[in-house]
Design an enzyme around this catalytic site. Sequence first.
Site, PDB file in Angstrom:
ATOM      1  N   GLU A  17      58.681 -31.581 108.464  1.00 30.61           N
ATOM      2  CA  GLU A  17      57.611 -31.479 107.492  1.00 30.61           C
ATOM      3  C   GLU A  17      57.610 -32.657 106.547  1.00 30.61           C
ATOM      4  O   GLU A  17      58.648 -33.233 106.237  1.00 30.61           O
ATOM      5  CB  GLU A  17      57.760 -30.190 106.690  1.00 30.61           C
ATOM      6  CG  GLU A  17      57.355 -28.989 107.506  1.00 30.61           C
ATOM      7  CD  GLU A  17      57.410 -27.728 106.699  1.00 30.61           C
ATOM      8  OE1 GLU A  17      57.266 -27.792 105.469  1.00 30.61           O
ATOM      9  OE2 GLU A  17      57.608 -26.677 107.320  1.00 30.61           O
ATOM     10  N   CYS A  32      56.683 -37.105 100.284  1.00 34.01           N
ATOM     11  CA  CYS A  32      58.061 -36.626 100.412  1.00 34.01           C
ATOM     12  C   CYS A  32      58.372 -36.517 101.899  1.00 34.01           C
ATOM     13  O   CYS A  32      57.756 -35.715 102.607  1.00 34.01           O
ATOM     14  CB  CYS A  32      58.171 -35.268  99.716  1.00 34.01           C
ATOM     15  SG  CYS A  32      59.782 -34.507  99.876  1.00 34.01           S
ATOM     16  N   CYS A  68      69.909 -29.862 108.197  1.00 39.18           N
ATOM     17  CA  CYS A  68      70.846 -30.608 107.361  1.00 39.18           C
ATOM     18  C   CYS A  68      72.220 -29.987 107.511  1.00 39.18           C
ATOM     19  O   CYS A  68      72.346 -28.764 107.617  1.00 39.18           O
ATOM     20  CB  CYS A  68      70.416 -30.546 105.894  1.00 39.18           C
ATOM     21  SG  CYS A  68      71.490 -31.502 104.793  1.00 39.18           S
ATOM     22  N   CYS A 108      74.181 -26.655 101.409  1.00 37.48           N
ATOM     23  CA  CYS A 108      74.078 -26.266  99.998  1.00 37.48           C
ATOM     24  C   CYS A 108      73.608 -24.814  99.910  1.00 37.48           C
ATOM     25  O   CYS A 108      72.708 -24.401 100.646  1.00 37.48           O
ATOM     26  CB  CYS A 108      73.117 -27.184  99.259  1.00 37.48           C
ATOM     27  SG  CYS A 108      73.662 -28.904  99.274  1.00 37.48           S
ATOM     28  N   CYS A 119      69.783 -23.994  99.231  1.00 39.68           N
ATOM     29  CA  CYS A 119      68.738 -24.751  99.930  1.00 39.68           C
ATOM     30  C   CYS A 119      68.376 -24.107 101.264  1.00 39.68           C
ATOM     31  O   CYS A 119      69.253 -23.809 102.069  1.00 39.68           O
ATOM     32  CB  CYS A 119      69.212 -26.179 100.158  1.00 39.68           C
ATOM     33  SG  CYS A 119      68.059 -27.185 101.109  1.00 39.68           S
ATOM     34  N   GLY A 153      66.864 -32.805 105.219  1.00 40.43           N
ATOM     35  CA  GLY A 153      67.960 -33.660 105.657  1.00 40.43           C
ATOM     36  C   GLY A 153      68.651 -34.427 104.556  1.00 40.43           C
ATOM     37  O   GLY A 153      68.146 -34.549 103.445  1.00 40.43           O
ATOM     38  N   GLU A 154      69.841 -34.914 104.883  1.00 43.04           N
ATOM     39  CA  GLU A 154      70.622 -35.747 103.966  1.00 43.04           C
ATOM     40  C   GLU A 154      70.493 -37.191 104.469  1.00 43.04           C
ATOM     41  O   GLU A 154      71.108 -37.557 105.474  1.00 43.04           O
ATOM     42  CB  GLU A 154      72.077 -35.269 103.974  1.00 43.04           C
ATOM     43  CG  GLU A 154      73.072 -36.203 103.326  1.00 43.04           C
ATOM     44  CD  GLU A 154      72.676 -36.670 101.930  1.00 43.04           C
ATOM     45  OE1 GLU A 154      72.454 -35.830 101.044  1.00 43.04           O
ATOM     46  OE2 GLU A 154      72.567 -37.902 101.726  1.00 43.04           O
ATOM     47  N   SER A 180      67.167 -39.692  98.030  1.00 42.92           N
ATOM     48  CA  SER A 180      67.902 -38.643  97.330  1.00 42.92           C
ATOM     49  C   SER A 180      69.098 -38.199  98.158  1.00 42.92           C
ATOM     50  O   SER A 180      68.980 -37.917  99.349  1.00 42.92           O
ATOM     51  CB  SER A 180      66.964 -37.456  97.074  1.00 42.92           C
ATOM     52  OG  SER A 180      67.683 -36.386  96.510  1.00 42.92           O
ATOM     53  N   SER A 219      71.543 -35.607  93.715  1.00 44.69           N
ATOM     54  CA  SER A 219      71.367 -34.180  93.418  1.00 44.69           C
ATOM     55  C   SER A 219      72.660 -33.667  92.806  1.00 44.69           C
ATOM     56  O   SER A 219      73.640 -33.429  93.495  1.00 44.69           O
ATOM     57  CB  SER A 219      71.040 -33.411  94.702  1.00 44.69           C
ATOM     58  OG  SER A 219      69.817 -33.854  95.218  1.00 44.69           O
ATOM     59  N   LEU A 220      72.655 -33.537  91.506  1.00 44.63           N
ATOM     60  CA  LEU A 220      73.875 -33.174  90.791  1.00 44.63           C
ATOM     61  C   LEU A 220      74.045 -31.644  90.762  1.00 44.63           C
ATOM     62  O   LEU A 220      75.009 -31.104  91.259  1.00 44.63           O
ATOM     63  CB  LEU A 220      73.824 -33.760  89.379  1.00 44.63           C
ATOM     64  CG  LEU A 220      75.148 -33.902  88.663  1.00 44.63           C
ATOM     65  CD1 LEU A 220      76.113 -34.776  89.450  1.00 44.63           C
ATOM     66  CD2 LEU A 220      74.924 -34.484  87.274  1.00 44.63           C
ATOM     67  N   ASN A 221      73.109 -30.992  90.104  1.00 47.32           N
ATOM     68  CA  ASN A 221      72.989 -29.526  90.185  1.00 47.32           C
ATOM     69  C   ASN A 221      74.109 -28.705  89.565  1.00 47.32           C
ATOM     70  O   ASN A 221      74.048 -27.471  89.572  1.00 47.32           O
ATOM     71  CB  ASN A 221      72.800 -29.064  91.633  1.00 47.32           C
ATOM     72  CG  ASN A 221      71.540 -29.643  92.262  1.00 47.32           C
ATOM     73  OD1 ASN A 221      70.633 -30.061  91.537  1.00 47.32           O
ATOM     74  ND2 ASN A 221      71.466 -29.677  93.573  1.00 47.32           N
ATOM     75  N   ASN A 257      63.477 -22.979  92.822  1.00 43.80           N
ATOM     76  CA  ASN A 257      62.417 -22.333  93.577  1.00 43.80           C
ATOM     77  C   ASN A 257      63.002 -21.179  94.355  1.00 43.80           C
ATOM     78  O   ASN A 257      63.774 -21.393  95.294  1.00 43.80           O
ATOM     79  CB  ASN A 257      61.877 -23.334  94.598  1.00 43.80           C
ATOM     80  CG  ASN A 257      60.490 -23.782  94.270  1.00 43.80           C
ATOM     81  OD1 ASN A 257      59.613 -22.969  93.986  1.00 43.80           O
ATOM     82  ND2 ASN A 257      60.298 -25.081  94.309  1.00 43.80           N
ATOM     83  N   CYS A 270      59.758 -29.729  97.707  1.00 38.36           N
ATOM     84  CA  CYS A 270      60.793 -30.466  98.425  1.00 38.36           C
ATOM     85  C   CYS A 270      62.037 -29.611  98.492  1.00 38.36           C
ATOM     86  O   CYS A 270      62.385 -28.920  97.560  1.00 38.36           O
ATOM     87  CB  CYS A 270      61.110 -31.772  97.713  1.00 38.36           C
ATOM     88  SG  CYS A 270      59.849 -33.002  97.923  1.00 38.36           S
TER      89      CYS A 270
END
Length: 344
Positions: free
Chosen positions: A95, A109, A116, A120, A123, A161-162, A193, A215-217, A291, A334
Amino acid sequence: MSRQGLIDIKNLTGEELTEFLTGLGKERFRARQIIRWIYARGVTSFAGMTDLSKSLREELERRAFISDWEPEVTEVSTDGTRKYLFRLGDGQTVETVRIPMEGERSTLCISTQVGCAMQCAFCLTGTFGLLRNLSPAEIVNQVCATAREGPVNNIVMMGMGEPLHNLDNVVKALQILYHDDGFGYGPRKVTLSTSGLIPEMLELGRRIRVNLAVSLNATTDAVRNELMPVNRRYPLKDLMAACREFPLATRQRITFEYILIRDVNDTPADAKRLVRLLHGIKAKVNLIPYNEHEGSAFRAPRPESIEAFQTYLLSRDIVAIRRASKGQDISAACGQLKGKLERQ
Ligand code: SAH
Ligand code: SF4
């Protein structure tokens, strides 16, 4: 159409295409002509390349082809966000999301892998596992297919994906997107990212210029270990050290993405720790309200926690933007790609 043994021209960087052509005894500048036809003018067959000799066109047809995509599904959100589903040669899907900005402008995006491997906890993409890497052509074709509908001004590698887990193909795709005779994107127009693969991050910095988003999070290893298993290999201290080392142009900053998850990482203590972590780094922070999706039990933050978190960062002179989550009604945000259409 059998394409076995043929080279997809869209997999080649400018340098590789030049090499391919000189290997056939052709002039180097033919590469620039071909790149102009494919990316600047959107031609999808060698026959249409009228400034190449007939014999060169025929030779190219014997050895190569130009892959080209049409979306299988396009969903349009009430806010103008568009989500495209592409089916790949082997039946997999990826996508791509177009996010409208002021005027006719838009940010695209794009995905870099099918699924991936990073797992995570929050995700949806992570729940699929890694199915495979995308080729340079498959990364670039997301831009080719959507740029036809209207200008794509910025590109973010924040889809499925990473990107740093597919470093070679991602760097090639960037080289293709940057090529002056093709799309001609400047490095400031593209953001990559990552979840924080440190060696690949430093390798990226050595190989090519691109905006980096991390992506810290989370602000403690305990919480980040739970949210992002990659943290067990590359803990916060090392990640922040790598960010300090990452080469930046003047006025360039690293973007830190921070998903706010209710009662997990959205407290005043987190905001305080975040400021400390970012000390000495040219940083800006993207706050993303989590989300919610059916793949996890995490909750979106309370509006007042978002407000307090942002206000604290701003009070400590940290650029903190609240990223509006667009395309909610078509699950186009995203990091939330793929799931819905596949299940239907
Ligand atoms: N793998 C890379 C790029 C793709 S993910 C990375 O992790 O950075 C892109 C962004 O979407 C990441 O910042 C990720 O933290 C975020 N994301 C994933 N799931 C999300 C969700 N449910 N809500 C909000 N953001 C999410
Ligand atoms: Fe992969 Fe990024 Fe999702 Fe983590 S957040 S599972 S790294 S796509």
